[in-house]
Design an enzyme around this catalytic site. Structure first.
Site, PDB file in Angstrom:
ATOM      1  N   LYS A 138       0.832  -1.199   0.000  1.00 16.36           N
ATOM      2  CA  LYS A 138       0.000   0.000   0.000  1.00 16.36           C
ATOM      3  C   LYS A 138       0.872   1.258   0.000  1.00 16.36           C
ATOM      4  O   LYS A 138       0.564   2.241  -0.679  1.00 16.36           O
ATOM      5  CB  LYS A 138      -0.924   0.016   1.214  1.00 16.36           C
ATOM      6  CG  LYS A 138      -1.782   1.278   1.304  1.00 16.36           C
ATOM      7  CD  LYS A 138      -2.797   1.214   2.423  1.00 16.36           C
ATOM      8  CE  LYS A 138      -3.636   2.502   2.451  1.00 16.36           C
ATOM      9  NZ  LYS A 138      -4.713   2.444   3.463  1.00 16.36           N
ATOM     10  N   HIS A 292      -3.042 -36.385 -30.879  1.00 17.59           N
ATOM     11  CA  HIS A 292      -3.944 -35.250 -30.644  1.00 17.59           C
ATOM     12  C   HIS A 292      -4.857 -35.521 -29.440  1.00 17.59           C
ATOM     13  O   HIS A 292      -6.064 -35.300 -29.502  1.00 17.59           O
ATOM     14  CB  HIS A 292      -4.757 -34.930 -31.895  1.00 17.59           C
ATOM     15  CG  HIS A 292      -3.911 -34.641 -33.096  1.00 17.59           C
ATOM     16  ND1 HIS A 292      -2.995 -33.613 -33.127  1.00 17.59           N
ATOM     17  CD2 HIS A 292      -3.810 -35.250 -34.293  1.00 17.59           C
ATOM     18  CE1 HIS A 292      -2.386 -33.602 -34.303  1.00 17.59           C
ATOM     19  NE2 HIS A 292      -2.859 -34.595 -35.025  1.00 17.59           N
TER      20      HIS A 292
END
Length: 533
Positions: A138, A292
């Site tokens: 922050k 595949h």
């Protein structure tokens, strides 16, 4: 900006810690640290201040409370140069902390262990670490925050040359901290929602549905946050014009022993091959050939060479450039047979020394040792469905046993047919839908994958068997989803199938059963569908 004067180091992962800390000491940065990190720094001969000495408050509650202190968070959060903030920290004796080096307890790795207890999970929820990271992030205008050891070199280089880091770099580090702590919190929430059986709250503005949830839906995280490091860049994706990279802990599951770098398609194929082999982990020697991501032949035998002969016989054309997977250490006789054709990848739990020596002569052949099954890596499958949209589902790990099968025809399956059903069902589960597999008790005979209609998948499987010179007489036909019409089953019967296994559940089940009875086929329902898109 002023030089970094003070750093707080508290890390679980101590990779690269000492060289980095040595750079800080050389730059006259004061080191504050906790517990094991402080001990590691002292043992390396580095000057370090224990956090309890710095705050004047000792660690307590078994270390649960140590960094949650105003001297820590005040030192991180105050805005340098703002009069009110400067006056407040001076009044309370708070000194600036300019650099925070923190990484967190390994919650995700802890809960990934099969037998992890609730107590272990809870104790690995880091509280102080995320708090320090967020405070420092922050206030990145003034504070550098480091959570990843891979960033140590860049931080050290900037401190050496400038005495501090650039604002641009601090902003990048801060953004990554918030992404990381969000993912960390999401992992905790996901695990506890699952363990406690709670319903995950819907995110704000989420579309609400009145449809009933699946049994696993309540365990899905309310927010999906993906944060995983890039493991390696890839030459390209599915096609050369597509960029690609591999992310995550792939190396925890596979070790490459030979061959060219893996491609995007290789990784998809070899993972599919390993997942299929996981179905046969405790079986007789089993070998599968994939192309595949689809199996084009699977066989079992007394040894892997015999299994290879059966798998290869299913389709002698498709294996060219394919992926081969086995469920036992690959031996020389099988390796010699495989070496006769061109393959892209071989996946095995191990390689016998002489087999490895033979295959390594093929410098481009990729050899992958399975360190542990990727099916145990997580419970979820995730797919991208467009920009910032994802589908997430429970993995299909469902196993069907003989006791789950419901015979629905007049003729009941024989023991040999049940054996073939069990074999074929495990294969068809890994074939793209619509999927049909003709099988014997220890081999595939014909496979039809990815068709728009089930009868077309059956026709292709029959044609493949004919091309291979294999008879389907007495075979079992396996369908990943129900036969919506009798035509698919009739085609199988005409081809020679004598038994069928399918999920059932069609509105025309009675017609399909009648067609089976009319042809004296034995048919069983599994009650489980295995669509694979």
């Amino acid at each position: 900006m002023a030089k970094i004067q003070r750093a707080l180091l508290s890390v679980y992962d101590k990779t690269g810690l000492i060289p980095f800390a040595q750079t800080l000491v050389a730059a006259t940065v004061e080191l504050i640290s906790t517990g094991g990190t402080a001990r590691a720094l002292r043992e390396a001969g580095l000057p370090v201040i224990e956090l309890g000495d710095y705050t004047g408050f000792p660690e307590m509650l078994d270390g649960r409370v140590k960094t949650l202190h105003p001297k820590v968070h005040g030192g991180l959060l105050f805005l340098r140069g703002k009069p009110a903030h400067e006056a407040a920290v001076k009044k309370h004796g708070i000194r600036p902390i300019d650099l925070v080096v923190v990484n967190l307890y390994p919650f995700e790795q802890t809960v990934a262990r099969p037998q992890v207890t609730l107590e272990e999970a809870i104790e690995n929820i880091d509280i102080g670490g995320p708090s320090m990271l967020r405070s420092a992030a922050k206030n990145h205008q003034h504070v550098t925050v480091v959570m990843d050891p891979n960033d140590y070199d860049e931080v050290a280089a900037q401190i050496k040359t400038k005495g501090n880091t650039t604002l641009e770099f601090r902003r990048k580090l801060a953004a990554r901290v918030f992404a990381h702590t969000s993912a960390y919190d999401a992992a905790i929430a996901s695990h506890l929602v699952k363990v406690f059986g709670a319903r995950a709250p819907a995110p704000v503005n989420a579309v609400q549905s009145s449809l009933p949830l699946g049994k696993a839906a309540t365990a899905l995280p309310p927010v999906l946050i993906l944060e995983t490091p890039q493991a390696q860049p890839l030459r390209y994706g599915e096609n050369p014009h597509q960029g690609a990279a591999l992310y995550g802990r792939f190396a925890d599951y596979f070790r490459q022993l030979n061959g060219k770098e893996l491609s995007y398609n290789n990784i998809l194929d070899l993972t599919a091959a390993a997942n299929l082999m996981a179905e046969f982990a405790d079986d007789a020697p089993t070998l599968a050939i994939l192309k595949h991501t689809n199996p084009c032949g699977v066989g079992q035998g007394k040894n892997l060479r015999e299994a290879w002969n059966k798998a290869f016989a299913t389709d002698k054309q498709a294996p060219f450039g394919g992926i081969i997977a086995v469920n036992q250490p690959l031996d020389l006789p099988c390796a010699a047979a495989i070496a006769e054709i061109f393959s892209e990848v071989i996946v095995a739990p191990d390689f016998q020394a002489d087999a490895l020596e033979l295959l390594q002569k093929k410098k481009n052949l990729r050899l992958l040792k399975v360190l542990k099954s990727p099916l145990t890596a997580a419970s979820w499958d995730i797919r991208s469905v467009g920009a910032d949209s994802f589908l997430m589902q429970e993995r299909d790990l469902k196993r069907v046993t003989v006791s789950d099968l419901k015979a629905v025809t007049k003729r009941k399956p024989t023991q040999a047919e049940l054996q073939a059903m069990r074999f074929g069902w495990r294969v068809v589960k890994h074939v793209k839908s619509n999927a049909i597999v003709y099988a014997g008790k220890d081999r595939t005979l014909g496979i039809g994958a990815g068709q728009m209609s089930r009868v077309d998948a059956s026709r292709i499987a029959i044609w493949k068997a004919k091309e291979a010179g294999l008879s389907l007489k007495g075979s079992v036909v396996c369908s990943d989803a129900f036969f919506p019409f009798p035509d698919g089953l009739v085609a199988a019967a005409r081809a020679g199938a004598r038994a069928a296994i399918q999920p059932g559940g069609s509105v025309r089940d009675a017609e399909v059963i009648a067609a089976a009875n009319g042809r004296k086929l034995a048919m069983v329902f599994t009650g489980v569908r295995h669509f694979r898109h």
